[in-house]
Scaffold this motif. Structure first.
Motif, PDB file in Angstrom:
ATOM      1  N   ASN A  32       0.828  -1.209   0.000  1.00 35.29           N
ATOM      2  CA  ASN A  32       0.000   0.000   0.000  1.00 35.29           C
ATOM      3  C   ASN A  32       0.858   1.253   0.000  1.00 35.29           C
ATOM      4  O   ASN A  32       0.512   2.262  -0.623  1.00 35.29           O
ATOM      5  CB  ASN A  32      -0.923   0.000   1.217  1.00 35.29           C
ATOM      6  CG  ASN A  32      -2.020  -1.047   1.124  1.00 35.29           C
ATOM      7  OD1 ASN A  32      -2.349  -1.506   0.028  1.00 35.29           O
ATOM      8  ND2 ASN A  32      -2.581  -1.430   2.249  1.00 35.29           N
ATOM      9  N   TYR A  33       1.972   1.189   0.717  1.00 36.31           N
ATOM     10  CA  TYR A  33       2.874   2.340   0.765  1.00 36.31           C
ATOM     11  C   TYR A  33       3.472   2.604  -0.616  1.00 36.31           C
ATOM     12  O   TYR A  33       3.524   3.750  -1.080  1.00 36.31           O
ATOM     13  CB  TYR A  33       3.983   2.092   1.786  1.00 36.31           C
ATOM     14  CG  TYR A  33       4.955   3.237   1.905  1.00 36.31           C
ATOM     15  CD1 TYR A  33       4.643   4.355   2.672  1.00 36.31           C
ATOM     16  CD2 TYR A  33       6.170   3.214   1.232  1.00 36.31           C
ATOM     17  CE1 TYR A  33       5.517   5.416   2.765  1.00 36.31           C
ATOM     18  CE2 TYR A  33       7.057   4.275   1.324  1.00 36.31           C
ATOM     19  CZ  TYR A  33       6.726   5.376   2.089  1.00 36.31           C
ATOM     20  OH  TYR A  33       7.602   6.429   2.172  1.00 36.31           O
ATOM     21  N   VAL A  34       3.925   1.546  -1.281  1.00 36.00           N
ATOM     22  CA  VAL A  34       4.475   1.690  -2.635  1.00 36.00           C
ATOM     23  C   VAL A  34       3.424   2.286  -3.560  1.00 36.00           C
ATOM     24  O   VAL A  34       3.714   3.186  -4.359  1.00 36.00           O
ATOM     25  CB  VAL A  34       4.976   0.330  -3.155  1.00 36.00           C
ATOM     26  CG1 VAL A  34       5.304   0.423  -4.645  1.00 36.00           C
ATOM     27  CG2 VAL A  34       6.183  -0.138  -2.367  1.00 36.00           C
ATOM     28  N   GLN A  35       2.201   1.794  -3.461  1.00 36.60           N
ATOM     29  CA  GLN A  35       1.119   2.299  -4.299  1.00 36.60           C
ATOM     30  C   GLN A  35       0.834   3.772  -4.001  1.00 36.60           C
ATOM     31  O   GLN A  35       0.567   4.572  -4.915  1.00 36.60           O
ATOM     32  CB  GLN A  35      -0.149   1.466  -4.075  1.00 36.60           C
ATOM     33  CG  GLN A  35      -1.334   1.873  -4.938  1.00 36.60           C
ATOM     34  CD  GLN A  35      -1.044   1.744  -6.427  1.00 36.60           C
ATOM     35  OE1 GLN A  35      -0.260   0.890  -6.842  1.00 36.60           O
ATOM     36  NE2 GLN A  35      -1.683   2.567  -7.238  1.00 36.60           N
ATOM     37  N   MET A  36       0.913   4.144  -2.714  1.00 36.68           N
ATOM     38  CA  MET A  36       0.674   5.519  -2.311  1.00 36.68           C
ATOM     39  C   MET A  36       1.714   6.465  -2.915  1.00 36.68           C
ATOM     40  O   MET A  36       1.384   7.561  -3.385  1.00 36.68           O
ATOM     41  CB  MET A  36       0.716   5.596  -0.779  1.00 36.68           C
ATOM     42  CG  MET A  36       0.362   6.930  -0.178  1.00 36.68           C
ATOM     43  SD  MET A  36       0.057   6.777   1.595  1.00 36.68           S
ATOM     44  CE  MET A  36       1.573   5.951   2.130  1.00 36.68           C
ATOM     45  N   VAL A  37       2.973   6.037  -2.930  1.00 32.31           N
ATOM     46  CA  VAL A  37       4.029   6.848  -3.535  1.00 32.31           C
ATOM     47  C   VAL A  37       3.779   7.006  -5.031  1.00 32.31           C
ATOM     48  O   VAL A  37       3.889   8.113  -5.586  1.00 32.31           O
ATOM     49  CB  VAL A  37       5.418   6.206  -3.295  1.00 32.31           C
ATOM     50  CG1 VAL A  37       6.502   6.976  -4.049  1.00 32.31           C
ATOM     51  CG2 VAL A  37       5.742   6.154  -1.810  1.00 32.31           C
ATOM     52  N   ARG A  38       3.406   5.923  -5.691  1.00 32.68           N
ATOM     53  CA  ARG A  38       3.178   5.975  -7.143  1.00 32.68           C
ATOM     54  C   ARG A  38       1.973   6.836  -7.495  1.00 32.68           C
ATOM     55  O   ARG A  38       1.965   7.517  -8.535  1.00 32.68           O
ATOM     56  CB  ARG A  38       3.025   4.559  -7.677  1.00 32.68           C
ATOM     57  CG  ARG A  38       4.350   3.794  -7.639  1.00 32.68           C
ATOM     58  CD  ARG A  38       4.235   2.366  -8.113  1.00 32.68           C
ATOM     59  NE  ARG A  38       5.569   1.755  -8.240  1.00 32.68           N
ATOM     60  CZ  ARG A  38       5.787   0.495  -8.569  1.00 32.68           C
ATOM     61  NH1 ARG A  38       4.760  -0.305  -8.825  1.00 32.68           N
ATOM     62  NH2 ARG A  38       7.023   0.037  -8.661  1.00 32.68           N
ATOM     63  N   GLU A  39       0.961   6.832  -6.646  1.00 33.14           N
ATOM     64  CA  GLU A  39      -0.197   7.695  -6.889  1.00 33.14           C
ATOM     65  C   GLU A  39       0.194   9.161  -6.770  1.00 33.14           C
ATOM     66  O   GLU A  39      -0.296  10.009  -7.522  1.00 33.14           O
ATOM     67  CB  GLU A  39      -1.314   7.357  -5.898  1.00 33.14           C
ATOM     68  CG  GLU A  39      -1.994   6.021  -6.184  1.00 33.14           C
ATOM     69  CD  GLU A  39      -3.002   5.645  -5.121  1.00 33.14           C
ATOM     70  OE1 GLU A  39      -3.098   6.385  -4.106  1.00 33.14           O
ATOM     71  OE2 GLU A  39      -3.690   4.619  -5.288  1.00 33.14           O
ATOM     72  N   LYS A  60      11.296   5.548   4.789  1.00 29.46           N
ATOM     73  CA  LYS A  60      11.270   4.160   4.305  1.00 29.46           C
ATOM     74  C   LYS A  60      12.025   4.092   2.981  1.00 29.46           C
ATOM     75  O   LYS A  60      11.441   3.959   1.904  1.00 29.46           O
ATOM     76  CB  LYS A  60       9.831   3.672   4.143  1.00 29.46           C
ATOM     77  CG  LYS A  60       9.074   3.479   5.453  1.00 29.46           C
ATOM     78  CD  LYS A  60       7.706   2.885   5.186  1.00 29.46           C
ATOM     79  CE  LYS A  60       6.990   2.515   6.485  1.00 29.46           C
ATOM     80  NZ  LYS A  60       6.644   3.688   7.283  1.00 29.46           N
ATOM     81  N   ASN A  61      13.330   4.169   3.058  1.00 31.54           N
ATOM     82  CA  ASN A  61      14.149   4.293   1.851  1.00 31.54           C
ATOM     83  C   ASN A  61      14.002   3.121   0.893  1.00 31.54           C
ATOM     84  O   ASN A  61      13.902   3.294  -0.327  1.00 31.54           O
ATOM     85  CB  ASN A  61      15.620   4.466   2.236  1.00 31.54           C
ATOM     86  CG  ASN A  61      15.901   5.841   2.825  1.00 31.54           C
ATOM     87  OD1 ASN A  61      15.038   6.725   2.796  1.00 31.54           O
ATOM     88  ND2 ASN A  61      17.084   6.024   3.357  1.00 31.54           N
ATOM     89  N   LYS A  62      13.985   1.898   1.414  1.00 35.70           N
ATOM     90  CA  LYS A  62      13.888   0.726   0.544  1.00 35.70           C
ATOM     91  C   LYS A  62      12.554   0.691  -0.196  1.00 35.70           C
ATOM     92  O   LYS A  62      12.506   0.353  -1.386  1.00 35.70           O
ATOM     93  CB  LYS A  62      14.081  -0.549   1.360  1.00 35.70           C
ATOM     94  CG  LYS A  62      15.510  -0.751   1.843  1.00 35.70           C
ATOM     95  CD  LYS A  62      15.684  -2.081   2.542  1.00 35.70           C
ATOM     96  CE  LYS A  62      17.128  -2.281   2.988  1.00 35.70           C
ATOM     97  NZ  LYS A  62      17.320  -3.589   3.684  1.00 35.70           N
ATOM     98  N   LEU A  63      11.493   1.050   0.500  1.00 33.83           N
ATOM     99  CA  LEU A  63      10.181   1.065  -0.148  1.00 33.83           C
ATOM    100  C   LEU A  63      10.095   2.196  -1.172  1.00 33.83           C
ATOM    101  O   LEU A  63       9.458   2.044  -2.221  1.00 33.83           O
ATOM    102  CB  LEU A  63       9.070   1.192   0.890  1.00 33.83           C
ATOM    103  CG  LEU A  63       8.880  -0.011   1.816  1.00 33.83           C
ATOM    104  CD1 LEU A  63       7.742   0.246   2.798  1.00 33.83           C
ATOM    105  CD2 LEU A  63       8.601  -1.284   1.011  1.00 33.83           C
TER     106      LEU A  63
END
Length: 244
Positions: A25-32, A92-95
């Motif tokens: 969800n975090y990855v998706q949030m960044v991409r949004e 969250k650098n890796k994410l």
């Protein structure tokens, strides 16, 4: 006899863990956020303070009606703003690298893998539609004085004078002594022992101790400066990157 409630053990298994879904969800949030904004900045920071960083979030939040403010703990990497002008991610650098993409094959947008290479250490990203000149002017001026923390290297030598000491109430003498400040009560005022005229709290280039930092707080001396420095700007339409 009633059972004592002291020193009760708490099972660590009750502590909530970050799940795979949470990370996805975090990855998706960044991409949004990338999709909604025209440019991305990678920034580094010095002397992070949650209260000052909150002001930066509010500056780029826009007219969000959610009324939420992220803390610097579990949610220090997002501003919980789904409709505002900009969004900052931190912690969250890796994410963040996964969201941007680490290679040309898996990057989310053209050249984002180059940005991903910079996500290391004390850094974060800002996704925004605000004009580049406005963003860069804001961060160029951003510098907030604050009290130093233990472990920081003193940027300058601080010397206290008798006049600075004597303004404090005599009730603080014992507390000052515990911090290593050589004081006594003389003629109803706080005074340096032995008729000293001044006393050195810290020396430039030396690491500050806990006691020194507490003395500096009592004296109102701020040696730290909260800053955010821009490392590069990414323009989504062109896939262009400009380093600073």
């Amino acid at each position: 006899m009633p059972k004592s409630k002291r020193a009760q053990r708490v099972a660590l298994t009750k502590t909530a863990k970050k799940t795979r879904d949470h990370k996805a969800n975090y990855v998706q949030m960044v991409r949004e956020a990338i999709d909604r904004n025209d440019r991305i900045y990678v920034f580094s920071y010095e002397n992070m303070r949650s209260n000052h960083f909150k002001d930066v979030r509010l500056e780029f939040r826009g007219n969000s009606s959610s009324g939420k403010t992220a803390s610097m703990n579990d949610s220090d990497d997002e501003d919980n703003n789904d409709s505002g002008e900009g969004r900052l991610f931190l912690g969250k650098n890796k994410l963040l690298q996964i969201a941007l993409g680490r290679t040309p094959e898996d990057e989310y947008s053209d050249n984002l893998h180059q940005i991903s290479k910079l996500i290391s250490g004390s850094v974060g990203i800002l996704c925004t539609n605000r004009p580049a000149e406005d963003v860069e002017a804001y961060f160029a001026k951003l510098a907030v004085d604050d009290f130093a923390r233990a472990g920081q290297v003193a940027p300058r030598t601080v010397v206290l004078t008798q006049s600075e000491i004597e303004v404090h109430p005599v009730s603080m003498v014992e507390q000052f002594r515990k911090l290593g400040l050589p004081v006594e009560v003389k003629n109803g005022r706080v005074a340096l022992i032995g008729d000293r005229k001044e006393w050195e709290v810290c020396r430039e280039g030396k690491e500050l101790s806990v006691e020194q930092c507490k003395i500096l707080v009592h004296m109102g001396v701020k040696l730290a400066v909260f800053r955010i420095g821009l490392m590069c700007r990414y323009e989504k339409d062109e896939g262009a990157i400009e380093e600073f």
